[in-house]
Design a protein around this motif. Sequence first.
Motif, short mmCIF file in Angstrom:
data_model
loop_
_atom_site.label_atom_id
_atom_site.label_comp_id
_atom_site.label_asym_id
_atom_site.label_seq_id
_atom_site.Cartn_x
_atom_site.Cartn_y
_atom_site.Cartn_z
N THR A 83 -5.59 3.38 -4.36
CA THR A 83 -5.14 1.84 -3.65
C THR A 83 -4.91 0.72 -4.41
OG1 THR A 83 -6.81 2.36 -1.82
CG2 THR A 83 -6.18 0.16 -2.05
N THR B 293 -13.45 -7.83 1.85
CA THR B 293 -12.48 -7.40 1.13
C THR B 293 -11.97 -5.77 1.23
OG1 THR B 293 -13.01 -9.01 -0.68
CG2 THR B 293 -11.39 -7.44 -1.29
N GLN C 163 -6.66 -7.11 -4.96
CA GLN C 163 -7.81 -7.30 -4.05
C GLN C 163 -8.96 -5.98 -4.50
OE1 GLN C 163 -4.34 -6.92 -3.56
NE2 GLN C 163 -3.74 -7.52 -1.62
N ALA D 201 -3.61 -5.35 4.71
CA ALA D 201 -4.00 -5.81 3.44
C ALA D 201 -3.56 -7.05 3.03
CB ALA D 201 -3.83 -4.68 2.25
N LEU E 278 -8.94 -3.44 3.40
CA LEU E 278 -8.26 -2.35 2.56
C LEU E 278 -8.61 -1.00 3.29
CD1 LEU E 278 -8.86 -3.56 -0.95
CD2 LEU E 278 -6.70 -3.48 0.09
N ALA F 283 -2.25 -2.62 -4.34
CA ALA F 283 -3.52 -3.70 -4.29
C ALA F 283 -4.22 -4.22 -5.18
CB ALA F 283 -4.01 -3.44 -2.74
#
Length: 293
Positions: free
Chosen positions: A206, A232, A213, A289, A236, A210
């Motif tokens: 991921t 958070t 994040q 996201a 996601l 991202a």
Amino acid sequence: MFKGSWVALITPMVGNGEVDYDSLKRLVDFHLQNDTDGLVIMGTTGEAATVSFAEQLQVIKAVCQQVNGRIGVIAGNGANATAEAVERTKALSLLPIDGFLTVTPFYNKPMQKGMVLHFNAVAAATSKPVLLYNVPGRTGVDLLPETVAELAKTANIVGIKEATGSMQRLAELTQLCPPDFMLLSGDDASACEFMLKGGHGVISVTANVAPKQMALLCRAAMSGDTALAEKTDHALQALHHDLFIEANPIPSKWALQKMGLITSDVMRLPLTQLEPIHGAVIEQALAKAGIAL
């Protein structure tokens, strides 16, 4: 030094699968600017299985030169033959990397004793730290907690990327291994829980799309801020799952091209580009996201 958010970096390609070094530079800059703690180069997500070792050396060397010590760099050095893994380790040790990610020998299905001998041979070939990598879903073999504890006695075997997604496995590793043995998640969907229950970080797919994040998630979880970590992670979760809607790294490459970070989502056969029907699913996950295309 292996704590936090580490990205399992894709290898950008163009044409018939040539490595795209311009896009690689953009990706590394993207992570340098977005709080990623380190880069894992030429692992599963980097398509190491279809990239020649000569090319792998070139890619890792280019990344090391660009990073110049600002964040960590780990190189994948796994092979299903111990002799090959040892030779790869010796060659890669000449580069300014911070350590190795060594996957369990795949396809052969060795016994636990064979894996102890395999990993100790790799560790003996270098003075750099070695992280074990257990991903039974890809390799066909499971590195058991008791075996990991035995390997943890080797001075430069310093941790494991554990990709089973099992919290019971985490509990067993925590109980059996020394307190300073690094426990890193290799499963994005359960990484938040993994860290809240004592894990030290994640090697993440991921994080390719991202990174900020994922870095925030890791810092919140490891500092005990459960509310922020779970908030958070909730945003996601669709990405954690949908970046595996086809074989990794097919969806990640598609997303990175849409984000303008790589020129093409080309990869080497037998992997193929994303089926059009799945594009909308990944777009929705990116939107959840907060990632704009």
